[in-house]
Design a protein around this motif. Sequence first.
Motif, mmCIF file in Angstrom:
data_model
loop_
_atom_site.group_PDB
_atom_site.id
_atom_site.type_symbol
_atom_site.label_atom_id
_atom_site.label_comp_id
_atom_site.label_asym_id
_atom_site.label_seq_id
_atom_site.Cartn_x
_atom_site.Cartn_y
_atom_site.Cartn_z
ATOM 1 N N ASP A 83 0.742 -1.207 0.026
ATOM 2 C CA ASP A 83 -0.036 -0.234 0.020
ATOM 3 C C ASP A 83 1.002 1.204 -0.055
ATOM 4 O O ASP A 83 0.620 2.278 0.611
ATOM 5 C CB ASP A 83 -1.003 0.033 1.328
ATOM 6 C CG ASP A 83 -1.901 1.180 1.152
ATOM 7 O OD1 ASP A 83 -2.395 1.431 -0.065
ATOM 8 O OD2 ASP A 83 -2.609 1.384 2.029
ATOM 9 N N HIS A 126 -2.630 -0.325 11.623
ATOM 10 C CA HIS A 126 -2.101 -1.518 11.080
ATOM 11 C C HIS A 126 -0.559 -1.669 10.950
ATOM 12 O O HIS A 126 0.035 -0.635 10.908
ATOM 13 C CB HIS A 126 -2.801 -2.134 9.805
ATOM 14 C CG HIS A 126 -2.733 -0.955 9.094
ATOM 15 N ND1 HIS A 126 -4.107 -0.178 8.853
ATOM 16 C CD2 HIS A 126 -2.018 -0.339 8.232
ATOM 17 C CE1 HIS A 126 -3.854 0.816 7.996
ATOM 18 N NE2 HIS A 126 -2.554 0.626 7.442
ATOM 19 N N ASP A 223 -3.055 8.356 10.783
ATOM 20 C CA ASP A 223 -3.465 7.768 9.257
ATOM 21 C C ASP A 223 -4.693 7.025 9.873
ATOM 22 O O ASP A 223 -4.664 6.361 10.946
ATOM 23 C CB ASP A 223 -2.439 6.936 8.770
ATOM 24 C CG ASP A 223 -3.067 6.126 7.517
ATOM 25 O OD1 ASP A 223 -3.411 6.715 6.530
ATOM 26 O OD2 ASP A 223 -3.324 4.985 7.683
ATOM 27 N N GLU A 286 -6.510 11.868 9.957
ATOM 28 C CA GLU A 286 -7.665 11.452 9.066
ATOM 29 C C GLU A 286 -8.769 11.004 9.732
ATOM 30 O O GLU A 286 -8.759 9.605 10.025
ATOM 31 C CB GLU A 286 -6.785 10.444 8.351
ATOM 32 C CG GLU A 286 -7.698 10.111 6.777
ATOM 33 C CD GLU A 286 -7.346 8.774 6.316
ATOM 34 O OE1 GLU A 286 -7.694 8.722 5.056
ATOM 35 O OE2 GLU A 286 -6.537 8.024 6.558
ATOM 36 N N HIS A 347 -3.084 12.433 -1.359
ATOM 37 C CA HIS A 347 -2.785 11.156 -2.345
ATOM 38 C C HIS A 347 -4.074 9.996 -2.368
ATOM 39 O O HIS A 347 -3.652 9.167 -3.083
ATOM 40 C CB HIS A 347 -1.705 10.818 -1.581
ATOM 41 C CG HIS A 347 -1.921 10.202 -0.156
ATOM 42 N ND1 HIS A 347 -2.274 10.833 0.805
ATOM 43 C CD2 HIS A 347 -1.878 8.817 0.315
ATOM 44 C CE1 HIS A 347 -2.382 10.079 1.697
ATOM 45 N NE2 HIS A 347 -2.175 8.766 1.688
ATOM 46 N N ASP A 348 -4.865 10.623 -1.538
ATOM 47 C CA ASP A 348 -6.226 9.602 -1.853
ATOM 48 C C ASP A 348 -7.483 10.480 -2.562
ATOM 49 O O ASP A 348 -8.270 9.701 -2.579
ATOM 50 C CB ASP A 348 -6.593 9.381 -0.290
ATOM 51 C CG ASP A 348 -5.603 8.446 0.314
ATOM 52 O OD1 ASP A 348 -4.969 7.683 -0.182
ATOM 53 O OD2 ASP A 348 -5.805 8.948 1.648
ATOM 54 N N ARG A 410 -6.149 5.528 -6.958
ATOM 55 C CA ARG A 410 -5.422 6.889 -6.415
ATOM 56 C C ARG A 410 -4.348 6.966 -7.274
ATOM 57 O O ARG A 410 -3.631 7.913 -6.788
ATOM 58 C CB ARG A 410 -5.361 6.534 -5.103
ATOM 59 C CG ARG A 410 -6.688 6.394 -4.406
ATOM 60 C CD ARG A 410 -6.587 5.977 -2.744
ATOM 61 N NE ARG A 410 -5.835 4.666 -2.835
ATOM 62 C CZ ARG A 410 -5.569 3.857 -1.562
ATOM 63 N NH1 ARG A 410 -5.780 4.197 -0.666
ATOM 64 N NH2 ARG A 410 -4.822 2.588 -1.827
HETATM 65 C C1 GLC Z 1 -5.054 6.187 4.560
HETATM 66 C C2 GLC Z 1 -4.208 6.426 3.873
HETATM 67 C C3 GLC Z 1 -4.370 5.460 2.382
HETATM 68 C C4 GLC Z 1 -4.030 4.232 3.060
HETATM 69 C C5 GLC Z 1 -4.771 3.670 4.104
HETATM 70 C C6 GLC Z 1 -4.586 2.440 4.523
HETATM 71 O O1 GLC Z 1 -6.257 6.199 4.463
HETATM 72 O O2 GLC Z 1 -4.301 7.815 3.216
HETATM 73 O O3 GLC Z 1 -3.470 6.200 1.442
HETATM 74 O O4 GLC Z 1 -4.175 3.361 1.810
HETATM 75 O O5 GLC Z 1 -4.855 4.582 5.123
HETATM 76 O O6 GLC Z 1 -3.343 2.744 5.237
#
Ligand code: GLC
Length: 553
Positions: A83, A126, A223, A286, A347-348, A410
């Motif tokens: 990821d 995680h 995050d 976030e 970035h999302d 993305r």
């Molecule tokens: C957050 C990040 C994203 C990622 C996700 C899982 O949403 O901004 O890019 O894929 O977490 O870690």
Amino acid sequence: MRVCEEAPGSRFNPDCADGSVSDHDASWWKKAVIYQIYPRSFQDSNEDGIGDIPGICSRVDYLVKLGIDAVWLAPICPSPMDDFGYDIADFTGVDPVFGTMEDFDRLLSLLHERGIRLILDFVPNHTSDRHAWFRESRRSKNDLRRDWYVWRSPAKDGGPPNNWLSRFGGSAWEYDEGSGEYYYHAFLKSQPDLNWRNPEVRKAMHDVLRFWMRRGVDGFRLDAAAVTVEDDLLRDDPPLDGDLSEVPPPEHQQRIYSDNRPETLEFLDELRQVVAEFPGRVLLGEVDTSPENACRFYGETKPRIDLPLNYRLLDVEWTAAEVEAELDQYYNLLPAHAWPNWALGSHDKRRIAERRSEAGARLAALLLFTLRGTAIFYQGDELGILQVPIPPERVSDPFEKLVPGFQLGRDGERAPMRWDAARNAGFSRVEPWLPIGPNSERQNVEALKRNPHSILWLYIELIRLRRQEPALLMGEYEPLRRDGEVVKFKRVRNDTCIAVLANFGSDFKEVKLPPHARMLVTTYLDRNLPSGTSLQLRPYEGVVLSISEGAYV
Ligand code: GLC
Ligand code: CA
């Protein structure tokens, strides 16, 4: 420590004279403009097609020219990159693809020398399945680390323990042959969720924050902060009704039990306390900032996350009435201690210029830097970059691969920065990990710098203006009545008053001017105020005016 240097002979100089960049200013982030760097796509220095930390070091002058106050850097820790760095295999290291810890320290001191702070991404929910903790945890049911992750026995029929869905598609449970149990993963199956109910996990993660703060970082972006804890009864999420053919499969349930649990807030409060051990650090998060949830994440009565990231300007329907309502609603729902923030991209998220066209992206920038609150934007938005088309064979994002057909990928916003008209836009001498996209010969930093009316100059001018005007940095926000398609508001501090007029319409619109008004900026960067008592706003034009207090009421 934070030395404020004058960059030699340029109009882009950060103006440090107001003392806004200093160790003693605990709330520096309120006045800040924060720039998000996605390290894989900023600047490659070692010709592997992937951006890296030495690459960022070589572009610090550019950051100074932009006038930003802080960088938020997406993850740089060792990672298998399933990821792209959000699957972390070691929370206190640097992935070789990005460089070394020495490179990191150098970046941090280069930024600090120029008065720019550094915010790191912190991924609490995680780890990678290749993290040593998970390798140990999966060894056996009796392993000392077993309870560091969320393990459960199979359901009676041998299937997963409940119906929870991964955000990246399929069940959120993965069966582990070796130990005969399932583990939970809110995202990829190679991103097992940590068990935040376990005090040892919390302690270990707190120490990660301390590690980076001791190195000198100025804060973190948490995050996926609201998914850290799930219901301990593992109750099934209720399925959605109706025609779901247009809805991506991971959203076919209401995440009542697998998202936004009240227990999360307790753990966020602990993180906050850890961060408070070090003065002047900031927490971005976030999280969901919908009216129902913004208050919880800000903290109802005392600060929890300083800046729960607010993407309303990006997501709102782009009409004057909707924007006016959105501003009003957001400001009114914040608890008394909260400081607002506005973010234009990430970035999302699909690029702002793709959603709004360039004129609309200029208007959005005008709002971003003149509204009350911290301003956050994403690399490349200052160039007006559109979504880059990705041919099927170049798709990298696991989200697109696992949930195809819903435009969830993305990669389009993660395409590389464009520095000049050289091959690969000066990002790399070799083929970049994602395509550069069309139009990079004209739309790059060097070309836009040569054009005094470019969107890049608009960003620089607005950031400079904001830094100079205490009314824009800290002044009160006073809405004015909307005039048709023109949204209006004032920012007021002591005897200074600034008015912002933003025309969302595709028609010209005549607006009255108060006496002695002065034009500070127009989004087209091409004119001063005409003489007379009115101004003809052009389609999608926004202006910032200096006016006398009391005018326009
Ligand atoms: C957050 C990040 C994203 C990622 C996700 C899982 O949403 O901004 O890019 O894929 O977490 O870690
Ligand atoms: Ca590289």
